[in-house]
Design an enzyme around this catalytic site. Structure first.
Site, mmCIF file in Angstrom:
data_model
loop_
_atom_site.group_PDB
_atom_site.id
_atom_site.type_symbol
_atom_site.label_atom_id
_atom_site.label_comp_id
_atom_site.label_asym_id
_atom_site.label_seq_id
_atom_site.Cartn_x
_atom_site.Cartn_y
_atom_site.Cartn_z
ATOM 1 N N ASN A 188 24.132 46.233 -16.533
ATOM 2 C CA ASN A 188 24.531 44.892 -16.969
ATOM 3 C C ASN A 188 23.254 44.090 -17.200
ATOM 4 O O ASN A 188 22.624 43.626 -16.248
ATOM 5 C CB ASN A 188 25.403 44.253 -15.872
ATOM 6 N N LYS A 244 22.922 41.248 -18.541
ATOM 7 C CA LYS A 244 23.148 39.794 -18.408
ATOM 8 C C LYS A 244 22.455 39.044 -19.558
ATOM 9 O O LYS A 244 22.350 39.579 -20.659
ATOM 10 C CB LYS A 244 22.700 39.316 -17.019
ATOM 11 N N HIS A 253 33.345 39.367 -13.953
ATOM 12 C CA HIS A 253 32.071 39.295 -13.219
ATOM 13 C C HIS A 253 32.010 37.968 -12.453
ATOM 14 O O HIS A 253 32.410 36.929 -12.967
ATOM 15 C CB HIS A 253 30.885 39.429 -14.182
ATOM 16 N N GLU A 311 29.679 35.970 -11.837
ATOM 17 C CA GLU A 311 28.933 34.872 -12.460
ATOM 18 C C GLU A 311 29.820 34.121 -13.446
ATOM 19 O O GLU A 311 29.727 32.903 -13.593
ATOM 20 C CB GLU A 311 27.670 35.427 -13.145
ATOM 21 N N GLU A 331 31.769 44.212 -6.335
ATOM 22 C CA GLU A 331 30.473 43.529 -6.284
ATOM 23 C C GLU A 331 30.572 42.349 -5.325
ATOM 24 O O GLU A 331 31.009 41.262 -5.725
ATOM 25 C CB GLU A 331 30.092 43.016 -7.676
ATOM 26 N N GLY A 334 22.078 39.966 -7.102
ATOM 27 C CA GLY A 334 20.806 39.322 -7.433
ATOM 28 C C GLY A 334 20.095 38.729 -6.235
ATOM 29 O O GLY A 334 19.125 37.988 -6.383
ATOM 30 N N SER A 359 22.574 44.273 -5.984
ATOM 31 C CA SER A 359 21.244 44.672 -5.498
ATOM 32 C C SER A 359 21.132 46.173 -5.261
ATOM 33 O O SER A 359 20.510 46.617 -4.295
ATOM 34 C CB SER A 359 20.866 43.881 -4.238
HETATM 35 P P1 PGA Z 1 22.205 42.921 -9.402
HETATM 36 O O1 PGA Z 1 23.492 42.557 -10.288
HETATM 37 O O2 PGA Z 1 22.066 44.427 -9.460
HETATM 38 O O3 PGA Z 1 21.059 42.207 -10.051
HETATM 39 O O4 PGA Z 1 22.492 42.446 -8.015
HETATM 40 C C1 PGA Z 1 24.637 43.353 -10.285
HETATM 41 C C2 PGA Z 1 25.671 42.741 -11.203
HETATM 42 O O5 PGA Z 1 25.796 41.513 -11.212
HETATM 43 O O6 PGA Z 1 26.381 43.441 -11.952
#
Ligand code: PGA
Length: 249
Positions: free
Chosen positions: A9, A11, A94, A96, A166, A172, A212
């Site tokens: 991803n 982003k 997601h 976010e 997640e 993140g 992460s």
């Molecule tokens: P990250 O994001 O690996 O940077 O924690 C995972 C995601 O949001 O899909």
């Protein structure tokens, strides 16, 4: 028995040249990959990345789609547009987008319906915020996300769903779920799917871990019996890190 998947991803990162270059770099090692790979670039690079992946086994997806079919929705992007750009997948739910765009479970259900109608496969993201885990209510919280979005689908439609667990507190932040936390939730999700759609269906459902996930923790997470791969954010922006995570499966 289950498909193993590692998805990237990207982003809101990379420019066009960087996205195409990263896709090319990931593709260059594809003969070594033991699992399915899916790249999720920005919408505006879908077509160029699709060209770069032409003839490869690496799949392409979009990070979001509209909950509407078509029409006067300025700035929105429909599932059909995504499918016509060469993508086979879309990410829905997601955290976010739930947080910054106030996407509700019911809206996500409509996005999934649009995705299915356009012939796209869906990676459906679920996961609890830290406060909910602090109250030991993570199972109840995730169960509700599943019920309000996926439980209206037919068993046939569910074949086109991959779930990504997640935990919001791990995305993140550098804090990953422990293998035990991941395994417990993945087994719980699989059990919820088994109760609704049957044990056979649940046994074939791929459930990815995200949050992460990095080269140094991927192997122990992927070793959990109900973890079928990963949805990788930050670490997928570097080809070597992403390939190391793929190798861990
Ligand atoms: P990250 O994001 O690996 O940077 O924690 C995972 C995601 O949001 O899909």
């Amino acid at each position: 028995m289950r498909r193993k998947i590692v998805a990237a991803n990207w982003k809101m990162n990379l420019n066009l040249a960087e996205a195409v270059h990263l896709a090319k770099d990931v593709r260059a090692s594809e003969s070594h990959y033991q699992c399915e790979i899916i790249l999720f670039p920005s919408f505006v690079f879908l077509n160029d990345v699709a060209k770069e992946l032409n003839g490869s086994t690496i799949a392409l997806g979009a990070q979001n789609c509209s909950d509407k079919n078509a029409g006067a929705y300025t700035g929105e992007i429909s599932a059909q547009m995504i499918a016509s750009s060469g993508a086979a997948y879309v990410l829905v739910g997601h955290s976010e987008r739930r947080l910054y765009n106030n996407e509700t479970n019911f809206q996500l259900r409509d996005k999934i319906i649009q995705a299915m109608a356009a012939g796209l496969n869906v990676i459906f993201c679920c996961g609890e915020p830290l406060a909910i885990r602090g109250e030991n209510r993570e199972n109840e919280f995730v169960s509700r996300q599943l019920q309000e979005t996926l439980f209206g689908l037919s068993a046939e439609q569910m074949k086109h769903i991959v779930i990504a667990y997640e935990p919001v507190w791990a995305i993140g932040t550098g804090l990953n779920a422990t293998p035990l936390q991941a395994q417990d939730m993945h087994a719980y999700i699989r059990n919820q799917i088994a109760e609704k759609f049957g044990a056979n269906h649940a046994a074939h459902l791929s459930i990815l871990y995200g949050g992460s996930c990095k080269p140094d923790n991927a192997a122990e997470l992927f070793a959990c019996p109900d973890v079928d791969g990963g949805l990788i954010g930050g670490a997928s922006l570097d080809a070597n890190n992403f390939k190391a995570i793929i190798a861990a499966i």
